[in-house]
Design an enzyme around this catalytic site. Structure first.
Site, mmCIF file in Angstrom:
data_model
loop_
_atom_site.group_PDB
_atom_site.id
_atom_site.type_symbol
_atom_site.label_atom_id
_atom_site.label_comp_id
_atom_site.label_asym_id
_atom_site.label_seq_id
_atom_site.Cartn_x
_atom_site.Cartn_y
_atom_site.Cartn_z
ATOM 1 N N ASP B 11 5.108 3.266 -9.473
ATOM 2 C CA ASP B 11 5.020 1.818 -9.310
ATOM 3 C C ASP B 11 5.716 1.197 -10.514
ATOM 4 O OD1 ASP B 11 3.519 2.187 -7.051
ATOM 5 O OD2 ASP B 11 1.607 1.628 -7.957
ATOM 6 N N ASP B 130 -0.395 -0.526 4.277
ATOM 7 C CA ASP B 130 -1.593 -0.563 3.437
ATOM 8 C C ASP B 130 -2.765 -0.873 4.353
ATOM 9 O OD1 ASP B 130 -0.045 -0.156 1.175
ATOM 10 O OD2 ASP B 130 0.168 -2.297 0.756
#
Lengths: 210, 252
Positions: B11, B130
């Site tokens: 990330d 997600d």
């Protein structure tokens, strides 16, 4: 004179191929090109391909590159990659597309309901690192038998002439993943994304004098 | 035989790799190029970069990072975050990405998935989902880094994305992300069972057994993890050896 022309017909990202060639041949003059004359004059030609075969054939023709590719495939060290392997054959089941017909045979799709030995579903595209079982050829020099290469494809080639086959892979049945004829070598996997083994194959190609 | 893939996930924000817990509380993990090189040496099968930068001013940073990584690391690179149109896909591929991951924009504009895969091929379009459990056996899709509920059922959504041309699904359990208690195996199994395309399990890995469970119990084609690798608990090679010892086909 250009050492290596990477044929660019607008289908996908050729930087990976270019960068991997630069890594194994830092002194070579490598160009990514859609210019037929540059391809005709290059000492070696790399013919990659991504996406769908009908689009690849159409885009290649739209750029007027067919003759240059045909000439290169018959006259100098030539490396086809992925769709660049499939395009060498007569016909693909993907969109029922005519290929270049340099090699006899066809391109077919993996079945949709395949399972592995544990009963788990095998996905299509065949995506990831699989073992490549090869025969003797200068491009496999220094590469371990059954080394893993990175694949991502839903179609595979079925050559008529078994003597062209340079390597096979299993998913779950054996399929052809490399062919060669004279000055031409072509692979289904992506050597430019296959770490050490892939770079070795590209290095061998750069030194190959068929 | 095809190997199950291990994919470290980076990330990235403001040029640094960070890791959060359930999508918040970010912690610095280092320089992305250096980390990518390290995982490559350890035998990672792919690398995934998620640009979690909120501000569009910093968009250029991820392109420079990808360019640097792609010139040194010869394994597949997936890049996601902030992909809104086909031109974004093109720019990331040109910077050296092999696959582009689309998340929020797929929900706002599903046609983007069809257009991008039609133009560049399914092989380079990953749809990231997600998902959060709403009731046992049911999961909802969230967007905007987990902030917005969509009302979409995750399993049905995954199938729709496959039909529109996605080549792969990156499935993250928001409930498990950063919790280190293992993947949501029921979610993973529910999605992988109905799809023909590969599924990457993500969210919740805290030890090596979790990776094994993701493959054996969840049926995942690939497993993604971040913190167990970033903070030096395990190397990718250790993870692979552990999986191989449990009978999972891996690239050693």
């Amino acid at each position: 004179m250009t050492d290596v022309a990477v044929v660019d017909y607008g289908m996908g990202n050729l930087r990976s191929v270019e960068q991997a060639l630069r890594k194994v041949a830092p002194d070579a003059d490598i160009v990514v090109t859609d210019n037929a004359d540059v391809i005709k004059n290059a000492k070696r030609v790399v013919f990659p391909g991504q996406g769908a075969m009908p689009d690849c054939m159409r885009e290649m023709d739209a750029r007027g590159l067919r003759d240059a590719v045909l000439l290169a495939a018959r006259s100098k060290p030539f490396l086809g990659i992925c769709i660049g392997l499939q395009m060498l054959f007569e016909r693909s089941a993907e969109g029922d597309t005519a290929g270049l017909g340099i090699l006899h045979g066809k391109v077919v799709r993996f079945a949709n309901n395949m399972h592995d030995a544990h009963g788990d579903k095998l996905k299509v595209p065949h995506m990831g690192w699989n073992q490549v079982h090869h025969v003797q050829h200068p491009l496999w020099a220094g590469i371990e038998q059954d080394a893993r290469f990175y694949f991502v494809h839903s179609y595979y080639v079925q050559p008529h002439d078994a003597s062209l086959v340079q390597a096979t892979c299993k998913y779950p049945q054996s399929f052809v993943c490399a062919v060669a004829k004279n000055n031409l070598f072509a692979v289904q996997f992506h050597p430019e994304k296959s770490h050490t083994a892939g770079l070795k194959l590209l290095q061998n190609f750069m030194q190959w004098n068929p | 035989m095809l190997a199950k893939r291990i994919i470290p996930c980076l990330d990235v924000t403001a040029g640094r790799v960070v890791k959060g817990v359930s999508f918040v509380e970010l912690r610095d993990a280092g320089d992305p190029v250096e980390i990518a090189r390290r995982y490559n040496e350890q035998g990672a099968d792919e690398l995934t970069f998620l640009d979690i930068t909120a501000s569009s001013d910093d968009r250029g940073i991820i392109f420079r990072i990808i360019e640097q990584v792609a010139s040194q690391v010869f394994i597949p690179l997936t890049v996601g975050g902030g992909v809104r149109e086909v031109q974004d896909v093109r720019n990331l591929l040109n910077a050296g990405a092999d696959k582009v991951s689309i998340n929020t924009s797929a929900v706002l504009n599903p046609q983007l998935v069809a257009d991008a895969s039609g133009r560049y091929g399914s092989q380079c379009i990953v749809v990231a989902i997600d998902a959060k459990q709403v009731t046992p056996g049911h999961w909802e899709v969230f967007t905007h880094g987990g902030r917005n509920a969509t009302g979409l059922d995750a399993v049905a959504w995954a199938r729709k994305m496959q039909d529109l041309g996605a080549g792969e699904i990156l499935l993250t359990s928001m409930d498990r992300d950063g919790q280190k208690i293992g993947f949501d195996l029921a979610l993973t199994r529910s999605v992988t069972d109905v799809l023909d395309i590969p599924v990457i399990a993500s969210g919740g890995v805290g030890n090596l057994q979790h990776l094994v469970d993701g493959v054996k119990k969840g049926g995942a084609d690939a497993v993604l993890a971040a913190s167990i690798f970033h903070f030096g608990e395990y190397t990718v090679q250790q993870a692979k050896q552990f999986m191989a010892a449990q009978g999972i086909e891996v690239r050693l």
